[in-house]
Design a protein around this motif. Structure first.
Motif, short mmCIF file in Angstrom:
data_model
loop_
_atom_site.label_atom_id
_atom_site.label_comp_id
_atom_site.label_asym_id
_atom_site.label_seq_id
_atom_site.Cartn_x
_atom_site.Cartn_y
_atom_site.Cartn_z
N ALA A 112 0.82 -1.21 0.00
CA ALA A 112 0.00 0.00 0.00
C ALA A 112 0.85 1.26 0.00
O ALA A 112 2.03 1.24 0.38
N VAL A 113 0.25 2.34 -0.43
CA VAL A 113 0.84 3.68 -0.37
C VAL A 113 -0.23 4.62 0.18
O VAL A 113 -1.40 4.26 0.29
N LYS A 133 0.06 5.00 -8.40
CA LYS A 133 -1.29 4.41 -8.48
C LYS A 133 -1.28 2.88 -8.63
O LYS A 133 -2.30 2.24 -8.38
N THR A 134 -0.17 2.31 -9.10
CA THR A 134 -0.13 0.87 -9.39
C THR A 134 1.21 0.29 -8.96
O THR A 134 2.19 1.02 -8.72
N LEU A 135 1.27 -1.04 -8.89
CA LEU A 135 2.54 -1.71 -8.57
C LEU A 135 3.61 -1.41 -9.63
O LEU A 135 4.75 -1.10 -9.26
N PRO A 136 3.30 -1.49 -10.93
CA PRO A 136 4.31 -1.13 -11.93
C PRO A 136 4.83 0.30 -11.75
O PRO A 136 6.02 0.56 -11.99
N LEU A 190 -5.45 5.14 2.58
CA LEU A 190 -4.41 4.35 1.91
C LEU A 190 -4.92 3.86 0.57
O LEU A 190 -6.12 3.70 0.37
N ARG A 191 -3.97 3.60 -0.33
CA ARG A 191 -4.29 3.01 -1.63
C ARG A 191 -3.61 1.64 -1.69
O ARG A 191 -2.39 1.54 -1.52
N LEU A 192 -4.40 0.61 -1.92
CA LEU A 192 -3.86 -0.75 -2.03
C LEU A 192 -3.43 -1.00 -3.47
O LEU A 192 -4.24 -0.96 -4.39
N LEU A 193 -2.12 -1.24 -3.66
CA LEU A 193 -1.59 -1.42 -5.01
C LEU A 193 -1.69 -2.86 -5.49
O LEU A 193 -1.92 -3.11 -6.68
N ALA A 230 5.92 3.57 0.92
CA ALA A 230 5.12 2.35 0.71
C ALA A 230 5.30 1.43 1.90
O ALA A 230 6.19 1.63 2.74
N GLY A 231 4.46 0.44 2.00
CA GLY A 231 4.56 -0.51 3.11
C GLY A 231 3.83 -1.79 2.78
O GLY A 231 3.01 -1.85 1.85
N MET A 232 4.14 -2.82 3.56
CA MET A 232 3.47 -4.12 3.40
C MET A 232 2.89 -4.54 4.75
O MET A 232 3.54 -4.45 5.78
#
Length: 211
Positions: free
Chosen positions: A20-21, A28-31, A107-110, A90-92
């Motif tokens: 998440a960020v 906005k995305t993992l890439p 939070l935004r889940l990527l 970012a974090g996990m």
């Protein structure tokens, strides 16, 4: 030694992790996270609060060919507070722990780390969709000392299976956001060995030493 001193009775459950960020982050995305990390090596701060999460992050970093600066936290609450306020990039964490802040717009889940998308967040892709080798869960199992007789172990395994397949067991798992996994002793041992070998390779490659 977890393999010599203990033997699994049965698996109990597993839960997906999430990356998440902050909702205010331009990522906005993992890439996009990977691209930002490649553009500025070791400048993005990535929060973790336990060794397992650090190993999962290092595995992702290795597959993506990036390096983060890891920020170690004592508690998930403090990490997610800093994440929401953009003190870290970012974090996990477990999806269950992130869910409230994601739903409240902080939070935004990527991405999630499971083999398939999370039922609560069907629009959020898995890491596996980008990196097919990657899938990891937080999991739990009932263990006993290795010297416990097999007959006693089997009796316990049967009792665990009955609980997991009961309505009360399934309702509890749903409440805490866990996926029940009814693996018997032999199946759980194979899973345990596979997990240890995978994460040992990650730790060795990253130069992570036991704490």
């Amino acid at each position: 030694d977890p393999l010599k001193d203990f033997k699994p009775v049965a698996a109990i459950g597993r839960s997906m992790l999430g990356i998440a960020v902050s909702a205010q982050s331009p990522i906005k995305t993992l890439p996009e996270l990977v691209a930002a990390a490649k553009q500025k090596p070791r400048t993005l701060n990535f929060g973790n609060f336990a060794a397992g999460y650090l190993l999962a992050t290092e595995w992702l970093s290795d597959l993506a060919g990036v390096e983060f600066t890891h920020i170690k936290y004592r508690t998930t609450g403090q990490m997610n507070t800093d994440l929401a306020s953009r003190q870290i990039d970012a974090g996990m964490d477990g999806v269950t722990s992130l869910a409230t802040l994601v739903k409240s717009g902080q939070l935004r889940l990527l991405a999630v780390t499971g083999e398939k998308r999370h039922s609560e967040f069907p629009d959020v892709p898995t890491v596996k969709e980008t990196y097919p080798e990657f899938s990891i869960y937080g999991w739990s199992a009932l263990m006993v000392r290795s010297e416990v007789p097999d007959a006693h172990t089997q009796r316990l395994a049967d009792a665990v299976s009955r609980i997991l397949n009961s309505k009360d067991g399934q309702d509890f798992a749903k409440k805490v956001g866990s996926e029940l996994i009814d693996r018997k002793t032999g199946e759980m041992r194979k899973y345990q060995v596979d997990q240890i070998e995978t994460l040992r390779r990650v730790a060795d490659a990253a130069g992570i030493k036991p704490e």
